[in-house]
Design an enzyme around this catalytic site. Structure first.
Site, PDB file in Angstrom:
ATOM      1  N   GLU A  85     -64.706 -12.966 -21.650  1.00 46.41           N
ATOM      2  CA  GLU A  85     -63.790 -12.158 -21.953  1.00 46.41           C
ATOM      3  C   GLU A  85     -63.858 -10.643 -20.924  1.00 46.41           C
ATOM      4  O   GLU A  85     -65.022  -9.939 -20.729  1.00 46.41           O
ATOM      5  CB  GLU A  85     -64.071 -11.406 -23.420  1.00 46.41           C
ATOM      6  CG  GLU A  85     -62.959 -10.276 -23.887  1.00 46.41           C
ATOM      7  CD  GLU A  85     -63.046  -9.932 -25.444  1.00 46.41           C
ATOM      8  OE1 GLU A  85     -64.039 -10.498 -25.843  1.00 46.41           O
ATOM      9  OE2 GLU A  85     -62.119  -9.350 -25.740  1.00 46.41           O
ATOM     10  N   LYS A 270     -67.600  -7.580 -34.403  1.00 43.55           N
ATOM     11  CA  LYS A 270     -67.104  -8.639 -33.098  1.00 43.55           C
ATOM     12  C   LYS A 270     -67.367  -7.809 -31.903  1.00 43.55           C
ATOM     13  O   LYS A 270     -67.918  -8.596 -30.885  1.00 43.55           O
ATOM     14  CB  LYS A 270     -65.647  -9.092 -33.345  1.00 43.55           C
ATOM     15  CG  LYS A 270     -65.324  -9.967 -32.441  1.00 43.55           C
ATOM     16  CD  LYS A 270     -64.791  -9.323 -31.105  1.00 43.55           C
ATOM     17  CE  LYS A 270     -64.291 -10.144 -30.094  1.00 43.55           C
ATOM     18  NZ  LYS A 270     -64.037  -9.609 -28.798  1.00 43.55           N
ATOM     19  N   ASP A 286     -79.849 -19.724 -29.105  1.00 51.41           N
ATOM     20  CA  ASP A 286     -78.517 -20.194 -29.859  1.00 51.41           C
ATOM     21  C   ASP A 286     -77.723 -19.281 -30.493  1.00 51.41           C
ATOM     22  O   ASP A 286     -78.234 -18.689 -31.530  1.00 51.41           O
ATOM     23  CB  ASP A 286     -79.373 -21.108 -31.017  1.00 51.41           C
ATOM     24  CG  ASP A 286     -78.474 -21.727 -32.003  1.00 51.41           C
ATOM     25  OD1 ASP A 286     -77.131 -21.554 -31.734  1.00 51.41           O
ATOM     26  OD2 ASP A 286     -79.197 -22.838 -32.480  1.00 51.41           O
ATOM     27  N   HIS A 383     -59.455  -1.943 -21.496  1.00 50.15           N
ATOM     28  CA  HIS A 383     -59.207  -3.455 -21.455  1.00 50.15           C
ATOM     29  C   HIS A 383     -58.409  -4.020 -20.454  1.00 50.15           C
ATOM     30  O   HIS A 383     -58.438  -4.775 -19.855  1.00 50.15           O
ATOM     31  CB  HIS A 383     -59.136  -3.766 -23.085  1.00 50.15           C
ATOM     32  CG  HIS A 383     -59.112  -5.131 -23.260  1.00 50.15           C
ATOM     33  ND1 HIS A 383     -60.491  -5.922 -23.126  1.00 50.15           N
ATOM     34  CD2 HIS A 383     -58.174  -5.983 -23.444  1.00 50.15           C
ATOM     35  CE1 HIS A 383     -60.175  -7.343 -23.432  1.00 50.15           C
ATOM     36  NE2 HIS A 383     -58.933  -7.257 -23.594  1.00 50.15           N
TER      37      HIS A 383
HETATM   38  P1  HMG Z   1     -63.577   3.559 -16.870  1.00 49.93           P
HETATM   39  O1  HMG Z   1     -63.801   4.755 -17.221  1.00 49.93           O
HETATM   40  O2  HMG Z   1     -61.926   3.331 -16.438  1.00 49.93           O
HETATM   41  O3  HMG Z   1     -64.444   2.970 -15.572  1.00 49.93           O
HETATM   42  O4  HMG Z   1     -63.966   2.537 -18.003  1.00 49.93           O
HETATM   43  P2  HMG Z   1     -64.705   3.630 -14.131  1.00 49.93           P
HETATM   44  O5  HMG Z   1     -63.828   2.768 -13.248  1.00 49.93           O
HETATM   45  O6  HMG Z   1     -64.667   5.182 -14.276  1.00 49.93           O
HETATM   46  O7  HMG Z   1     -66.016   3.185 -14.072  1.00 49.93           O
HETATM   47  C1  HMG Z   1     -67.208   3.750 -14.998  1.00 49.93           C
HETATM   48  C2  HMG Z   1     -68.383   2.709 -14.777  1.00 49.93           C
HETATM   49  O8  HMG Z   1     -67.893   1.605 -15.793  1.00 49.93           O
HETATM   50  C3  HMG Z   1     -68.945   2.051 -13.950  1.00 49.93           C
HETATM   51  O9  HMG Z   1     -69.675   2.847 -13.244  1.00 49.93           O
HETATM   52  C4  HMG Z   1     -69.360   0.750 -14.516  1.00 49.93           C
HETATM   53  O10 HMG Z   1     -70.548   0.929 -14.884  1.00 49.93           O
HETATM   54  C5  HMG Z   1     -68.420   0.487 -15.440  1.00 49.93           C
HETATM   55  P3  HMG Z   1     -69.800   2.318 -11.904  1.00 49.93           P
HETATM   56  O11 HMG Z   1     -70.368   1.171 -11.670  1.00 49.93           O
HETATM   57  O12 HMG Z   1     -68.626   2.866 -10.906  1.00 49.93           O
HETATM   58  O13 HMG Z   1     -71.185   3.441 -11.151  1.00 49.93           O
HETATM   59  N1  HMG Z   1     -67.403  -0.272 -14.997  1.00 49.93           N
HETATM   60  C6  HMG Z   1     -67.078  -1.452 -14.339  1.00 49.93           C
HETATM   61  N2  HMG Z   1     -68.535  -2.322 -14.172  1.00 49.93           N
HETATM   62  C7  HMG Z   1     -68.294  -3.444 -13.648  1.00 49.93           C
HETATM   63  N3  HMG Z   1     -66.969  -3.932 -13.065  1.00 49.93           N
HETATM   64  C8  HMG Z   1     -65.814  -3.089 -13.283  1.00 49.93           C
HETATM   65  C9  HMG Z   1     -66.109  -1.886 -13.601  1.00 49.93           C
HETATM   66  N4  HMG Z   1     -65.207  -0.711 -14.365  1.00 49.93           N
HETATM   67  C10 HMG Z   1     -66.007  -0.008 -14.716  1.00 49.93           C
HETATM   68  N5  HMG Z   1     -64.540  -3.770 -12.886  1.00 49.93           N
HETATM   69  C11 HMG Z   1     -63.878   0.502 -19.408  1.00 49.93           C
HETATM   70  C12 HMG Z   1     -63.351   1.149 -18.024  1.00 49.93           C
HETATM   71  C13 HMG Z   1     -63.369  -0.871 -19.499  1.00 49.93           C
HETATM   72  C14 HMG Z   1     -65.400   0.261 -18.989  1.00 49.93           C
HETATM   73  C15 HMG Z   1     -64.056   1.585 -20.448  1.00 49.93           C
HETATM   74  O14 HMG Z   1     -62.427   1.568 -20.863  1.00 49.93           O
HETATM   75  C16 HMG Z   1     -64.521   0.681 -21.897  1.00 49.93           C
HETATM   76  O15 HMG Z   1     -65.655   0.779 -21.968  1.00 49.93           O
HETATM   77  N6  HMG Z   1     -63.582  -0.031 -22.588  1.00 49.93           N
HETATM   78  C17 HMG Z   1     -64.097  -0.413 -23.746  1.00 49.93           C
HETATM   79  C18 HMG Z   1     -63.806  -1.889 -23.407  1.00 49.93           C
HETATM   80  C19 HMG Z   1     -64.362  -2.864 -24.513  1.00 49.93           C
HETATM   81  O16 HMG Z   1     -65.091  -2.520 -25.623  1.00 49.93           O
HETATM   82  N7  HMG Z   1     -64.316  -4.120 -24.336  1.00 49.93           N
HETATM   83  C20 HMG Z   1     -64.599  -5.366 -25.067  1.00 49.93           C
HETATM   84  C21 HMG Z   1     -63.283  -6.124 -25.489  1.00 49.93           C
HETATM   85  S1  HMG Z   1     -62.315  -5.399 -26.624  1.00 49.93           S
HETATM   86  C22 HMG Z   1     -63.079  -6.048 -27.991  1.00 49.93           C
HETATM   87  O17 HMG Z   1     -63.129  -7.232 -27.989  1.00 49.93           O
HETATM   88  C23 HMG Z   1     -63.717  -5.350 -29.203  1.00 49.93           C
HETATM   89  C24 HMG Z   1     -63.158  -4.526 -29.999  1.00 49.93           C
HETATM   90  O18 HMG Z   1     -62.202  -5.028 -30.815  1.00 49.93           O
HETATM   91  C25 HMG Z   1     -64.411  -3.876 -30.776  1.00 49.93           C
HETATM   92  C26 HMG Z   1     -63.980  -2.992 -31.832  1.00 49.93           C
HETATM   93  O19 HMG Z   1     -62.617  -2.798 -32.236  1.00 49.93           O
HETATM   94  O20 HMG Z   1     -64.793  -1.883 -32.320  1.00 49.93           O
HETATM   95  C27 HMG Z   1     -62.635  -3.231 -29.091  1.00 49.93           C
END
Ligand code: HMG
Length: 430
Positions: A85, A270, A286, A383
């Site tokens: 994901e 989740k 596991d 996301h």
């Molecule tokens: P952002 O602020 O746009 O990221 O966040 P950024 O470009 O400013 O970068 C900041 C840092 O984020 C980076 O630092 C990295 O650590 C990391 P740097 O490396 O530049 O020093 N980062 C990355 N690391 C690797 N590859 C990348 C990358 N981009 C940023 N391409 C971000 C963007 C997606 C991290 C933020 O919006 C976030 O944390 N969102 C939450 C996403 C999430 O929870 N995803 C899980 C899937 S959704 C789900 O299934 C669960 C859910 O339903 C659970 C719930 O409801 O509670 C949400």
């Protein structure tokens, strides 16, 4: 045409594939090509993977990523994650970086007890059964010695066996409820072997000593391990939290909602499992056992609830989680799978206790990142930013097209239709 087949397991790998493609695919050569393109050229490595399971026809790849900058009890970690994901690894990394600047994660193993049960039926007097159990208990432990002696040398083994009366649930139903310390092993084989030996001794002795028959139904470990618990926590002063893109009050409210509302709790948890499963998989553990045990724990008070907790007290924001994690860093895939070995080496060859702490942190970090987004920008912004590449791959965009579109979406909101539109516009221009 769909068909049944006898003796499939005895066929060679290529004959299995022939049967599959002939029976289920109209484009047989194409299907064969897809299956074979995932074979590894390294024959020894391929054979190793073939033998992990049964009827293997190919490999199923998952991306193996890393999330750096985790400060856990003062020690830096880069955490390996195997997951399909998008945005999970980025979210973990972002949370790690956030807490690195605020003292890092604090963790503690609370307990490490594993459980196994011999389920049996007995339709006689309970007092007689209880006396018999107390007499035979030392024999149960003694007869299991050949299985337990190495574990005991390392400091583990059987902790206790108790007789449980379950006749209120099912007439005549009792258990030998056993507890174990399995140290760095997840312990499934060890526990199951001990239980099967307990059952054998128990049945044999019962035949000699009891008038009423005992019927052993089954002997098996439990994946519910509420006494194999680890705690992970982060905290900082409110004034050390960013004012623009973090809302501590709303964050705590979001956790409180997940504590009382099961529909929300399931999604909330989740998100925690996004982090946990990814590290569990990368380290060859596991994930089905972990999932089952964690969700049972989330329902321990009779209602499915949040695994995490948060509070603001005396100007300090604290976010924490206690979860059951029965993990191994020896045995199973840990010595067999080259990537699992690499993952464990990356984590400084942790003990099971250390791995419990690392994995709990991955779960807490994931939940932190998700809740931070949910209570500020909404989840879709970040996301979808990460999902952009998946959409572009689906559209079969070239590298140069990807570059232009990624640039475009630095200033525009990513949605599936917006990406398709941008791609089509670009195509029209060229
Ligand atoms: P952002 O602020 O746009 O990221 O966040 P950024 O470009 O400013 O970068 C900041 C840092 O984020 C980076 O630092 C990295 O650590 C990391 P740097 O490396 O530049 O020093 N980062 C990355 N690391 C690797 N590859 C990348 C990358 N981009 C940023 N391409 C971000 C963007 C997606 C991290 C933020 O919006 C976030 O944390 N969102 C939450 C996403 C999430 O929870 N995803 C899980 C899937 S959704 C789900 O299934 C669960 C859910 O339903 C659970 C719930 O409801 O509670 C949400």
């Amino acid at each position: 045409m769909c068909a049944s087949i006898s003796g499939f397991s005895k066929l060679s790998k290529s004959k299995k594939i022939d049967w599959i493609v002939k029976t289920y695919f109209s484009e047989q050569e194409e299907a064969k090509k897809v299956i074979k393109q995932y074979w590894n050229n390294n024959i020894a490595l391929q054979n190793l993977h073939d033998e992990f399971i049964e009827n293997t026809i190919t490999n199923y790849y998952l991306p193996f990523g890393v999330a750096p900058n985790f400060l856990i009890n003062g020690k830096m970690h880069t955490i390996p994650m195997a997951i399909e994901e998008s945005s999970v690894v980025a979210a973990a990394s972002k949370a790690a970086k956030f807490w690195l600047e605020r003292g890092g994660f604090k963790t503690k193993v609370i307990s490490t007890t594993k459980i196994g049960q011999v389920h049996f039926m007995y339709h006689g007097d309970f007092k007689t059964l209880e006396n018999f159990f107390n007499t035979v208990k030392p024999n149960l432990i003694a007869d299991a010695k050949p299985i337990t002696k190495n574990m005991e040398k390392r400091g583990g083994g059987i902790l206790d066996i108790v007789l449980k009366d379950k006749t209120e649930d099912i007439s005549g139903y009792y258990q030998l409820h056993a507890t174990f310390e399995t140290l760095d092993a997840m312990g499934a084989n060890f526990i199951n072997s001990c239980l099967e030996q307990f059952a054998k001794t128990f049945k044999t002795e019962a035949e000699k000593q009891l008038a009423k028959e005992i019927e052993i139904v089954m002997s098996i470990l439990s994946n519910y391990v509420p006494d194999c618990l680890v705690r992970a926590e982060v905290s900082c002063k409110l004034e050390d939290l960013p004012q623009d893109d973090f809302n501590a009050e709303k964050f705590v409210q979001a956790v409180n909602i997940a504590k009382v509302e099961p529909y929300r709790a399931v999604t909330h948890n989740k998100g925690i499992m996004n982090g946990i499963d990814a590290v569990v998989l990368a380290t060859g553990n596991d994930f089905r056992a972990i999932e089952a045990g964690v969700h049972a724990y989330a329902s321990r008070n009779g209602k499915y609830s949040s695994l995490t907790d948060a509070k603001i007290e005396d100007g300090v924001f604290t976010f924490w989680m206690e979860i059951p994690l029965a993990l191994g860093t020896v045995g199973g895939l840990t010595n067999l799978h080259p990537l699992v070995k690499l993952a464990l080496e990356l984590l400084h060859k942790p003990s099971a206790r250390e791995l419990m702490q690392i994995i709990a942190v991955a779960g807490l970090a994931q939940n932190f990142a998700a809740l931070r987004s949910l209570t500020t920008t909404g989840i879709q912004e970040g996301h979808m930013k990460m999902h952009l590449m998946n959409i572009l791959n689906q559209l079969q965009a070239t590298d140069s097209e990807k570059k232009i579109i990624v640039e475009h979406f630095k200033k525009n909101t990513v949605t599936h239709s917006a990406v398709v539109e941008a791609y089509n516009n670009l195509k029209e221009k060229n």
